[in-house]
Design an enzyme around this catalytic site. Structure first.
Site, mmCIF file in Angstrom:
data_model
loop_
_atom_site.group_PDB
_atom_site.id
_atom_site.type_symbol
_atom_site.label_atom_id
_atom_site.label_comp_id
_atom_site.label_asym_id
_atom_site.label_seq_id
_atom_site.Cartn_x
_atom_site.Cartn_y
_atom_site.Cartn_z
ATOM 1 N N SER A 99 0.832 -1.200 0.000
ATOM 2 C CA SER A 99 0.000 0.000 0.000
ATOM 3 C C SER A 99 0.875 1.262 0.000
ATOM 4 C CB SER A 99 -0.965 -0.061 1.195
ATOM 5 O OG SER A 99 -1.994 0.868 1.022
ATOM 6 N N ASP B 269 -10.503 -5.446 -2.780
ATOM 7 C CA ASP B 269 -9.843 -4.459 -1.917
ATOM 8 C C ASP B 269 -10.639 -3.148 -1.968
ATOM 9 O OD1 ASP B 269 -8.148 -2.337 -1.099
ATOM 10 O OD2 ASP B 269 -6.339 -3.421 -1.696
ATOM 11 N N HIS C 113 -7.498 -5.847 1.211
ATOM 12 C CA HIS C 113 -6.266 -5.075 1.402
ATOM 13 C C HIS C 113 -5.440 -5.580 2.585
ATOM 14 C CE1 HIS C 113 -4.158 -1.381 0.232
ATOM 15 N NE2 HIS C 113 -4.002 -1.055 1.504
#
Ligand SMILES: N[C@@H](CCC(=O)N[C@@H](CSC=O)C(=O)NCC(=O)O)C(=O)O
Length: 298
Positions: A162, A242, A277
């Protein structure tokens, strides 16, 4: 001694060391964890270890990935050390630094801030790309109590999740030759065009620096500007379930388009149905990312 050992944890035949040191980049104490594979502990003078850096995402400390990322099994099998830096300085005493999850503490974005007051401490680019390698790859054994353990700076790879995926991609592109490969889980691939990145870059660089400074710290913009090598050894995984991907925080398609436009080869982007995620996603594909790095650093 640069590092102080705060904890030593046996795992997958090796040792996870929780370290602390005073950083010259951030001017704060910094936490960093290092996984040593079993091969590093079997003799008094093991050969220098190849190293994979893992850059974590928003809100994380080194503990999130070491506790539930499951990189250690593959790292142990290959004889690779894994370095887990923290995501920002802590306790810099800047007003507002703990107010939100996506700016300030836990959200250093792996850049050197140029705007006041952040620029005094928020220097995570220099910390990860210069200071930590300098400490780890120096001639003296950097780990107290393990003087024979050395890390091989010529065999380093980088990965991240991320915000940390953004960090891995941009530091790879900005420091040619320092990392032999790069990979990312659900990276913030075009921060100048997504809410997380826009908030961070406005704070760390200033709203008025969109057209110059912001682009220097954005993987998609760096590729568009011709900063990628013709062969970019990158593995990128994204889950289609996600929520941050669905909300437009990640924008991996923009990076893919830039790679295609510039004719850059070697970039593999995989979309995995339903994965979110979280560290359930990361741990599922962790072995693939260690294997990817192993192809270049072993
Ligand atoms: N708390 C926030 C969401 C924060 C979050 O999901 N952080 C991710 C990284 S997101 C991009 O950098 C993370 O890794 N969290 C730690 C974990 O252990 O899962 C919110 O409430 O939306």
């Amino acid at each position: 001694m640069a590092f102080e050992v705060k904890a030593t944890i046996a795992t997958f035949g090796g040792k996870l060391l929780k370290l602390s040191h005073q950083s010259t980049s951030t001017r704060t104490p910094m936490a960093v964890s290092v996984y040593l594979p079993p091969s590093a502990l079997q003799t008094a003078s093991p050969p220098p270890l190849p190293v994979l850096f893992y850059l974590s995402g928003l809100t994380c400390t080194p503990d999130n990935c070491t506790e539930k990322g499951f990189f250690s099994a593959a790292a142990a099998a290959h004889g690779i050390a894994v370095v887990y830096p923290d995501t920002s300085p802590r306790g810099a005493a800047i007003a507002g630094e703990d107010d939100s999850y996506d700016f300030g503490s836990g959200a250093g974005f792996y850049v050197d801030a140029t705007a006041a007051p952040w620029r005094a401490h928020y220097r995570m680019e220099t910390y990860v790309a210069r200071e930590l390698p300098g400490l780890l790859f120096g001639a003296a054994g950097p780990i107290p109590g393990l003087p024979g353990v050395r890390f091989d700076g010529a065999r380093a790879a980088i990965t991240g999740h991320s915000m940390g995926g953004h960090g891995a991609l941009t530091l790879y592109l900005k420091y040619p030759g320092q990392w032999r490969s790069v990979s990312a889980f659900a990276p913030v691939a075009n921060p100048a065009a997504c809410p997380w990145g826009q908030k961070a870059f406005a704070g760390y660089f200033g709203e008025d620096r969109k057209d110059d400074e912001w682009k220097k710290h954005d993987a998609t913009e760096l590729v568009r500007a011709g900063k990628a090598p013709p062969e970019l050894p990158a593995l990128i995984d994204v889950g289609t379930g996600d929520n941050f991907y669905k909300q437009g925080q990640l924008l991996p398609e923009n990076l893919e388009a830039a790679v295609k436009e510039k004719g850059v080869k070697g970039v593999q982007v995989r979309y995995h149905a339903d994965y979110d995620h979280s560290y359930y996603f990361i741990s599922t594909f962790a072995q693939d990312h260690v294997n990817h790095a192993a192809k270049y650093i072993l």
